[in-house]
Structure formats: C-alpha cells, structure tokens
Design a protein around this motif. Sequence first.
Motif, PDB file in Angstrom:
ATOM      1  N   ASN A 122      67.766  15.774 -39.076  1.00 42.19           N
ATOM      2  CA  ASN A 122      67.617  14.322 -39.176  1.00 42.19           C
ATOM      3  C   ASN A 122      68.640  13.653 -38.261  1.00 42.19           C
ATOM      4  N   PRO A 123      68.582  12.339 -38.082  1.00 44.09           N
ATOM      5  CA  PRO A 123      69.504  11.677 -37.140  1.00 44.09           C
ATOM      6  C   PRO A 123      70.978  11.948 -37.419  1.00 44.09           C
ATOM      7  N   ALA A 124      71.366  11.986 -38.704  1.00 44.64           N
ATOM      8  CA  ALA A 124      72.778  12.253 -39.018  1.00 44.64           C
ATOM      9  C   ALA A 124      73.175  13.661 -38.600  1.00 44.64           C
ATOM     10  N   GLN A 125      72.291  14.627 -38.816  1.00 43.64           N
ATOM     11  CA  GLN A 125      72.581  16.006 -38.435  1.00 43.64           C
ATOM     12  C   GLN A 125      72.615  16.155 -36.913  1.00 43.64           C
ATOM     13  N   VAL A 126      71.721  15.437 -36.222  1.00 43.89           N
ATOM     14  CA  VAL A 126      71.743  15.460 -34.756  1.00 43.89           C
ATOM     15  C   VAL A 126      73.071  14.921 -34.245  1.00 43.89           C
ATOM     16  N   ALA A 127      73.538  13.828 -34.840  1.00 45.89           N
ATOM     17  CA  ALA A 127      74.806  13.237 -34.413  1.00 45.89           C
ATOM     18  C   ALA A 127      75.947  14.236 -34.593  1.00 45.89           C
ATOM     19  N   ARG A 128      75.958  14.943 -35.716  1.00 43.36           N
ATOM     20  CA  ARG A 128      76.988  15.961 -35.946  1.00 43.36           C
ATOM     21  C   ARG A 128      76.926  17.058 -34.892  1.00 43.36           C
ATOM     22  N   LEU A 159      77.521  19.249 -21.349  1.00 43.26           N
ATOM     23  CA  LEU A 159      76.208  19.457 -21.953  1.00 43.26           C
ATOM     24  C   LEU A 159      75.903  18.470 -23.077  1.00 43.26           C
ATOM     25  N   HIS A 160      76.856  17.623 -23.430  1.00 39.04           N
ATOM     26  CA  HIS A 160      76.626  16.634 -24.486  1.00 39.04           C
ATOM     27  C   HIS A 160      75.430  15.748 -24.146  1.00 39.04           C
ATOM     28  N   ALA A 161      75.426  15.176 -22.954  1.00 39.90           N
ATOM     29  CA  ALA A 161      74.301  14.331 -22.530  1.00 39.90           C
ATOM     30  C   ALA A 161      73.051  15.159 -22.260  1.00 39.90           C
ATOM     31  N   PHE A 162      73.241  16.405 -21.842  1.00 39.35           N
ATOM     32  CA  PHE A 162      72.114  17.319 -21.599  1.00 39.35           C
ATOM     33  C   PHE A 162      71.276  17.464 -22.865  1.00 39.35           C
ATOM     34  N   PHE A 163      71.933  17.796 -23.970  1.00 39.91           N
ATOM     35  CA  PHE A 163      71.214  17.932 -25.239  1.00 39.91           C
ATOM     36  C   PHE A 163      70.733  16.574 -25.746  1.00 39.91           C
ATOM     37  N   GLY A 164      71.471  15.530 -25.431  1.00 40.51           N
ATOM     38  CA  GLY A 164      71.040  14.192 -25.836  1.00 40.51           C
ATOM     39  C   GLY A 164      69.705  13.806 -25.233  1.00 40.51           C
ATOM     40  N   CYS A 165      69.441  14.242 -24.003  1.00 39.98           N
ATOM     41  CA  CYS A 165      68.149  13.957 -23.362  1.00 39.98           C
ATOM     42  C   CYS A 165      66.999  14.562 -24.158  1.00 39.98           C
ATOM     43  N   MET A 166      67.226  15.742 -24.727  1.00 41.10           N
ATOM     44  CA  MET A 166      66.172  16.395 -25.505  1.00 41.10           C
ATOM     45  C   MET A 166      65.848  15.611 -26.765  1.00 41.10           C
ATOM     46  N   TYR A 167      66.851  14.942 -27.322  1.00 37.07           N
ATOM     47  CA  TYR A 167      66.621  14.195 -28.556  1.00 37.07           C
ATOM     48  C   TYR A 167      66.148  12.768 -28.280  1.00 37.07           C
ATOM     49  N   TYR A 168      66.908  12.016 -27.522  1.00 36.77           N
ATOM     50  CA  TYR A 168      66.611  10.587 -27.339  1.00 36.77           C
ATOM     51  C   TYR A 168      65.394  10.337 -26.452  1.00 36.77           C
ATOM     52  N   ALA A 169      65.084  11.259 -25.539  1.00 37.23           N
ATOM     53  CA  ALA A 169      63.915  11.104 -24.675  1.00 37.23           C
ATOM     54  C   ALA A 169      62.875  12.184 -24.917  1.00 37.23           C
ATOM     55  N   ALA A 170      63.110  13.061 -25.913  1.00 33.06           N
ATOM     56  CA  ALA A 170      62.187  14.154 -26.242  1.00 33.06           C
ATOM     57  C   ALA A 170      61.816  14.959 -24.998  1.00 33.06           C
ATOM     58  N   ALA A 218      62.920  16.902 -33.168  1.00 34.19           N
ATOM     59  CA  ALA A 218      63.600  15.887 -33.970  1.00 34.19           C
ATOM     60  C   ALA A 218      63.359  14.487 -33.407  1.00 34.19           C
ATOM     61  N   GLY A 219      63.395  14.373 -32.072  1.00 38.14           N
ATOM     62  CA  GLY A 219      63.173  13.073 -31.462  1.00 38.14           C
ATOM     63  C   GLY A 219      61.768  12.552 -31.718  1.00 38.14           C
ATOM     64  N   ILE A 220      60.782  13.418 -31.539  1.00 34.46           N
ATOM     65  CA  ILE A 220      59.388  13.002 -31.739  1.00 34.46           C
ATOM     66  C   ILE A 220      59.131  12.677 -33.205  1.00 34.46           C
ATOM     67  N   SER A 221      59.637  13.504 -34.113  1.00 35.27           N
ATOM     68  CA  SER A 221      59.416  13.258 -35.541  1.00 35.27           C
ATOM     69  C   SER A 221      60.093  11.962 -35.973  1.00 35.27           C
ATOM     70  N   PHE A 222      61.250  11.635 -35.371  1.00 36.35           N
ATOM     71  CA  PHE A 222      61.927  10.380 -35.709  1.00 36.35           C
ATOM     72  C   PHE A 222      61.103   9.186 -35.242  1.00 36.35           C
ATOM     73  N   TRP A 223      60.518   9.282 -34.059  1.00 42.28           N
ATOM     74  CA  TRP A 223      59.637   8.198 -33.598  1.00 42.28           C
ATOM     75  C   TRP A 223      58.491   7.981 -34.587  1.00 42.28           C
ATOM     76  N   LEU A 224      57.877   9.083 -34.991  1.00 40.71           N
ATOM     77  CA  LEU A 224      56.739   8.975 -35.917  1.00 40.71           C
ATOM     78  C   LEU A 224      57.172   8.379 -37.257  1.00 40.71           C
ATOM     79  N   ALA A 225      58.314   8.847 -37.775  1.00 47.20           N
ATOM     80  CA  ALA A 225      58.801   8.342 -39.059  1.00 47.20           C
ATOM     81  C   ALA A 225      59.196   6.873 -38.968  1.00 47.20           C
ATOM     82  N   SER A 226      59.534   6.418 -37.746  1.00 47.49           N
ATOM     83  CA  SER A 226      59.923   5.021 -37.560  1.00 47.49           C
ATOM     84  C   SER A 226      58.720   4.096 -37.453  1.00 47.49           C
ATOM     85  N   GLY A 227      57.511   4.685 -37.440  1.00 44.74           N
ATOM     86  CA  GLY A 227      56.305   3.875 -37.384  1.00 44.74           C
ATOM     87  C   GLY A 227      55.753   3.646 -35.993  1.00 44.74           C
TER      88      GLY A 227
END
Length: 338
Positions: free
Chosen positions: A114-120, A135-146, A276-285
């Motif tokens: 979930n978003p809190a776990q991703v942040a951790r 690699l912090h931003a590298f992995f961030g691209c996978m989440y925030y931009a799927a 996680a990124g895609i599922s968060f988009w879906l859960a956000s409506g």
Amino acid sequence: MLRRALYSWAFNKNAWATEPREEWQSALDWLQRYTLPVSELEEPDVLRRGLDALCSKLDGNPAAAKTVKRKKAAINEVFGVAVERGYFAHNPLAGLRWVAPAVADEVDPDCVPNPAQVARLLTAVAAQPGRGPHLHAFFGCMYYAAMRPAEVIHLREAQCRLPATGWGLLNLKGGVVTAGKEWTNDGSSYEIHSLKRRAAKATRPVPIPPSFVAVLRGHIERFGVAPDGRLFRNQAGNYVDISAYNVTWRRARETTLTLGEQAQELARRPYDLRHAGISFWLASGVDPAECARRAGQSIQVLFRYYAKFLAEARDHANHLIEESMRRWDGGTEGAVGG
C-alpha cells in the motif's frame, strides 16, 4: 554441455563463421543421432510428450504455469514458420487435445504494497549505501508512473517535463532489453526496443504527481544525466543492471519490512511497485481505461490482471451511486421533471 552447445553455436547464426568447439561438436553429433525426424512431430502422442516436458524444470520439479504458457507460445511460433517453409501442411498443434496448467493471471493483493509500505521501501532504498540514493528515483518511476523496469532504464531527461510546481509528465518512448552480446548485430549486451506491443515510434505520456516531480528534479540536480541524457546509470555510465537493482531492492525489503510482511512475499520484486501504482489508481477511482492507457496495457489485460482491485473500485462506485440516489430520493437535488 548440450545447452551451451545449442545456445552458443547451433542456434546462434552469428557464431557460424567459426567451427564449434570440439566438446560442443560431440554434443551436437549426439543430438543429431538421437533427435526424432521432423515428420514424427505430426504424431499426437509425440507432441503430447513434448508439451508435457515443458511442464517440468531440469531438476524435475513443476515449472510455473506462466513459464509453460510462454514456452508453448514459442513452440507454436516455430511450427508456424515450419508450415510457411513447407515442412508441414498445417500446424500440428492445431486441434491437439492437451490441457496446459492453469495460469493465475490475477495480481495477488497480498504481494502489492500500500502507499505507506511503498513510502517505507523507497526510504529504505535511499538509505542503502552505494547505489541506493541513485536508485531511489529509479524505483519511484515504477510506482508513481507504473513504468516497466526496461522503460525506466531507457528514461532520458528530454522525456521529462518537471515544472517547479504542479504535475509533471513522462513521455515514454521505449525500453532497454538485455539480449546478450552473442545475439545482437553490433555485439552490445543491450537492445533498445519500442514500447511493449506498440509501433516503433509510439509514445506513452504518463502524468506524475508534484511530490515525485520534486524527487526527479532532485535526482537530476544531484546526479546529473548520462551523455545521452539517461537519468539512471551504473558507476561506469552504462545501463543499470537488473542484478544490481535487485540486490538493492532485496536489502531494502530486509531492513524495512516486518518478518510477517516478508513471509507473505510483499513487494518481493521491484515489478510489484508497478502493480502497486496501478492498483492505487484503480482504488482512487480513476477510470480503468485511463489506468490502462497510462500503464501501457489493453483494457482487457487490465481487467484480467487487476480483477480483485477492480472489484474494490466497483464497491466504491456503487457507494457513490447509492449516495447520489439517496440525495435524489430525499429531494435535495430538486424535483424530477415529467
């Protein structure tokens, strides 16, 4: 030995300019003596034995259903070429009664952070010594931009719109794929491909939130870019290696996830950040069609892979509809004209 002889020489036309090693030639001679004639592949029992073999790994344990599916698809392509070249009148697999192992396409919610776990996890990546901060931003691209890992490796500064305020945009144009230098025309270990299942020059614009715009701006300010504009690279300036970022991810999981979270395989692979990124988009409506477009998938694939998350989104939509109906029933929206 047999696998090496096939991979390094028999199946690799770039190696045919030289004779195979003596030990490879012995293995290939043995294979020629004991290989079935092509004509026997039209026999259903022979084909079934071959397909059954796809279901086992070299150690005898069952292969993953997705692996069997992928290998069967490859064999089907080989038979298609064989038909085209006149070895068969029709594809021998057509009409063959054989049931492949069922493939569980749906993403398992227990593995998606979930978003809190991703942040951790991202904080733990940044805290890793050596390549962690890079690699912090590298992995961030996978989440925030799927983004897929290959797309992140290929990302260049010219593809990024990173305003000082507000939402940004990543205009994705392709991905870097590890091929092995024996299999490329120029001897490189990597190839640049177009976006997955897209035309050669197709692009995919993906909006990114202001918080991640700030992360990418900070990354460029701190680390700069490669001569060709790539945001991410190893110490030598080459492409980020999959084994390297997997090590960093594994260490981040070990330092920040509880034993229970690790046991349920939460975020076991970096690719789970994309889920996680895609599922968060879906859960956000967000509309599923827009989610599919941003993720670079067909709407059919989205519905198949994220069925469980779509069910949650449907519950949310039902709640909104029910609330709207209550407002109308209560007269708060005005009388309905007749």
